[in-house]
Motif scaffolding. Structure first.
Motif, PDB file in Angstrom:
ATOM      1  N   LEU A  45      41.385  40.618  34.999  1.00  0.00           N
ATOM      2  CA  LEU A  45      41.941  39.499  35.773  1.00  0.00           C
ATOM      3  C   LEU A  45      42.366  38.352  34.861  1.00  0.00           C
ATOM      4  O   LEU A  45      43.427  37.751  35.066  1.00  0.00           O
ATOM      5  N   ASN A  51      43.600  40.328  44.193  1.00  0.00           N
ATOM      6  CA  ASN A  51      43.584  40.571  42.752  1.00  0.00           C
ATOM      7  C   ASN A  51      42.393  41.431  42.342  1.00  0.00           C
ATOM      8  O   ASN A  51      42.518  42.317  41.489  1.00  0.00           O
ATOM      9  N   ILE A  52      41.241  41.171  42.929  1.00  0.00           N
ATOM     10  CA  ILE A  52      40.054  41.959  42.590  1.00  0.00           C
ATOM     11  C   ILE A  52      40.242  43.408  43.037  1.00  0.00           C
ATOM     12  O   ILE A  52      39.932  44.340  42.285  1.00  0.00           O
ATOM     13  N   TYR A  88      32.299  49.713  41.016  1.00  0.00           N
ATOM     14  CA  TYR A  88      32.995  49.468  42.285  1.00  0.00           C
ATOM     15  C   TYR A  88      34.131  50.458  42.446  1.00  0.00           C
ATOM     16  O   TYR A  88      34.758  50.855  41.464  1.00  0.00           O
ATOM     17  N   ARG A 141      42.560  35.912  45.619  1.00  0.00           N
ATOM     18  CA  ARG A 141      41.493  36.392  44.740  1.00  0.00           C
ATOM     19  C   ARG A 141      41.022  37.776  45.168  1.00  0.00           C
ATOM     20  O   ARG A 141      40.829  38.653  44.338  1.00  0.00           O
ATOM     21  N   GLU A 142      40.821  37.984  46.487  1.00  0.00           N
ATOM     22  CA  GLU A 142      40.378  39.294  46.967  1.00  0.00           C
ATOM     23  C   GLU A 142      41.411  40.364  46.635  1.00  0.00           C
ATOM     24  O   GLU A 142      41.054  41.459  46.187  1.00  0.00           O
ATOM     25  N   ILE A 171      32.563  36.118  40.261  1.00  0.00           N
ATOM     26  CA  ILE A 171      33.170  37.393  40.642  1.00  0.00           C
ATOM     27  C   ILE A 171      32.286  38.154  41.646  1.00  0.00           C
ATOM     28  O   ILE A 171      32.784  38.919  42.459  1.00  0.00           O
ATOM     29  N   LEU A 177      33.198  40.131  45.320  1.00  0.00           N
ATOM     30  CA  LEU A 177      32.920  41.574  45.306  1.00  0.00           C
ATOM     31  C   LEU A 177      31.996  41.950  46.471  1.00  0.00           C
ATOM     32  O   LEU A 177      32.256  42.931  47.183  1.00  0.00           O
ATOM     33  N   ILE A 197      36.448  44.016  35.038  1.00  0.00           N
ATOM     34  CA  ILE A 197      37.208  43.382  36.120  1.00  0.00           C
ATOM     35  C   ILE A 197      37.569  41.952  35.712  1.00  0.00           C
ATOM     36  O   ILE A 197      38.719  41.526  35.823  1.00  0.00           O
ATOM     37  N   LEU A 198      36.578  41.200  35.196  1.00  0.00           N
ATOM     38  CA  LEU A 198      36.841  39.833  34.733  1.00  0.00           C
ATOM     39  C   LEU A 198      37.878  39.799  33.621  1.00  0.00           C
ATOM     40  O   LEU A 198      38.804  38.983  33.646  1.00  0.00           O
TER      41      LEU A 198
END
Length: 112
Positions: free
Chosen positions: A35, A14-15, A80, A11-12, A48, A52, A31-32
């Motif tokens: 993804l 991918n973010i 971000y 997950r990290e 999310i 973050l 971002i959402l």
């Protein structure tokens, strides 16, 4: 590269990739959406913010608030951006994945 931190979770990673891809438009909603589009996974807006914030604490992302926006009723957005350390972690994660996949190029589901 000698790693000082634990490896990134999927997950990290991918973010971080989403933030890098979105560049100047990297705030929670895009971002959402990105993804969800790429992974097919649905993540709640609340789900999310925790990763973050963790990535900021690890020094892999920075964030800042925009000026208040009229279309959001005067609310601002939190943007971000990937740090140099964040880019280095992604490069290292890719190297690890490449090494893990090395030699498996002929891997096929049909082989079973």
């Amino acid at each position: 590269m000698k790693r000082g931190n634990a490896m990134l979770s999927r997950r990290e990673e991918n973010i971080l990739l989403a933030v890098w891809k979105l560049d100047e438009e990297a705030y929670a909603i895009p971002i959402l959406k990105y993804l969800a589009e790429v992974t097919g996974e649905s993540v709640s807006i609340g789900g999310i913010y925790v990763p973050l914030d963790r990535l900021i604490r690890k020094g892999l992302l920075t964030s800042w608030q925009s000026e208040p926006l009229p279309e959001r009723g005067g609310m601002s957005r939190r943007y971000y951006k990937l740090t140099k350390k964040g880019r280095e972690e992604l490069v290292e994660a890719r190297k690890v994945n490449d090494r893990l996949w090395d030699g498996l190029q002929d891997l096929s589901l049909e082989a079973e």
